[in-house]
Write an enzyme that holds these catalytic residues in place. Structure first.
Site, PDB file in Angstrom:
ATOM      1  N   ASP A  16       1.092  -1.233  -0.242  1.00 47.58           N
ATOM      2  CA  ASP A  16      -0.193   0.304   0.030  1.00 47.58           C
ATOM      3  C   ASP A  16       0.437   1.408  -0.063  1.00 47.58           C
ATOM      4  OD1 ASP A  16      -1.772  -1.942   0.453  1.00 47.58           O
ATOM      5  OD2 ASP A  16      -2.912  -1.083   2.509  1.00 47.58           O
ATOM      6  N   LYS A 102      -7.286  -4.727  -3.288  1.00 41.82           N
ATOM      7  CA  LYS A 102      -8.014  -5.441  -1.797  1.00 41.82           C
ATOM      8  C   LYS A 102      -9.074  -4.693  -1.353  1.00 41.82           C
ATOM      9  CE  LYS A 102      -4.509  -3.669   1.051  1.00 41.82           C
ATOM     10  NZ  LYS A 102      -5.168  -3.167   2.123  1.00 41.82           N
ATOM     11  N   CYS A 141      -2.354  -1.632   7.259  1.00 41.14           N
ATOM     12  CA  CYS A 141      -1.947  -3.576   7.140  1.00 41.14           C
ATOM     13  C   CYS A 141      -0.609  -3.693   6.636  1.00 41.14           C
ATOM     14  CB  CYS A 141      -2.018  -2.068   4.649  1.00 41.14           C
ATOM     15  SG  CYS A 141      -3.940  -2.072   5.208  1.00 41.14           S
TER      16      CYS A 141
HETATM   17  C1  VGL Z   1      -4.893   1.394   5.493  1.00 41.11           C
HETATM   18  C2  VGL Z   1      -6.007   2.632   6.949  1.00 41.11           C
HETATM   19  C3  VGL Z   1      -6.772   2.007   6.092  1.00 41.11           C
HETATM   20  C4  VGL Z   1      -3.505   0.270   4.631  1.00 41.11           C
HETATM   21  C5  VGL Z   1      -5.476   1.004   4.033  1.00 41.11           C
HETATM   22  O1  VGL Z   1      -2.845   0.492   4.083  1.00 41.11           O
HETATM   23  O2  VGL Z   1      -2.797  -0.045   6.447  1.00 41.11           O
HETATM   24  N1  VGL Z   1      -4.950   2.485   7.269  1.00 41.11           N
HETATM   25  N2  VGL Z   1      -6.988   2.184   4.642  1.00 41.11           N
END
Ligand code: VGL
Ligand code: ZN
Length: 194
Positions: A16, A102, A141
């Site tokens: 991410d 995802k 994540c």
């Molecule tokens: C994430 C909060 C919301 C992440 C993703 O990638 O850690 N954190 N969505």
């Protein structure tokens, strides 16, 4: 630290690293951009050796359940096909990077890159036994991806200079690190990857 020399059976998994999680983004992770330089170092090694590279991305529909207007904990972020959901151009992902999208459906969130994705299957197809993990965010994540990697039988090397935490509650990042350590994860800095 002991050097780690990526070879057959290793994969790089970048979690991410997307514009919305970088400073100025919709859900900015403090110092999130600091992961790019160390990741580029490791990317270069994997690319040069022809080893598999995976990049997960949060890829939400506009009405995703994790968004505040739907009672979720987060501001809208990483909406599919928007600029905020793109990988930053500074992150040097080779063309053959396997992209894992995802949390793509409205009613379900997923912090782990393994959740409802073909990642386990793809890693097995490549004969991967060990994943080197870096990215954002340490306390969401990255943590959940590492837990699932261990659960699914992969050895994990956590790239400690290539992760940053959201720290909604102070200390969340440190707690996540302790939790990953307790799972037997190996820690390395990007400079230890040779
Ligand atoms: C994430 C909060 C919301 C992440 C993703 O990638 O850690 N954190 N969505
Ligand atoms: Zn999200």
């Amino acid at each position: 630290m002991n050097p780690i020399k990526p070879a057959d059976g290793d994969a790089l998994l970048i979690v991410d690293v997307q514009n919305d999680f970088l400073p100025g983004g919709a859900l900015a992770v403090p110092e999130g951009d600091a992961v790019i330089e160390p990741l580029n170092r490791v990317l270069d090694i994997f690319h040069t050796r022809g080893l598999p590279i995976f990049a997960s991305r949060d890829w939400h529909p506009p009405n995703h359940c994790s968004f505040r207007e739907r009672g979720g904990p987060w501001p809208p972020h990483c909406i599919a096909d928007t600029e905020g959901a793109q990988f930053p151009t500074a992150l040097k992902l080779p063309a053959f990077t396997a992209i894992i999208s995802k949390a793509t459906t409205p009613e379900k969130d997923a912090y782990s890159a393994f959740e409802d994705t073909p990642l386990t299957m793809q890693l097995r197809m490549y004969g991967v036994k060990r994943v080197l993990v870096g990215g954002l965010a340490t306390d969401y994540c990255v943590l959940n991806t590492v837990k699932d990697a261990v659960k699914n039988g992969f050895a994990v090397v956590l790239l400690t200079d290539a992760i940053r935490a959201v720290n909604v509650h102070p200390g969340d990042g440190k707690k996540a690190l302790a939790e990953m350590r307790a799972l037997g994860v190996t820690e390395a800095e990007s400079h230890d990857i040779q």
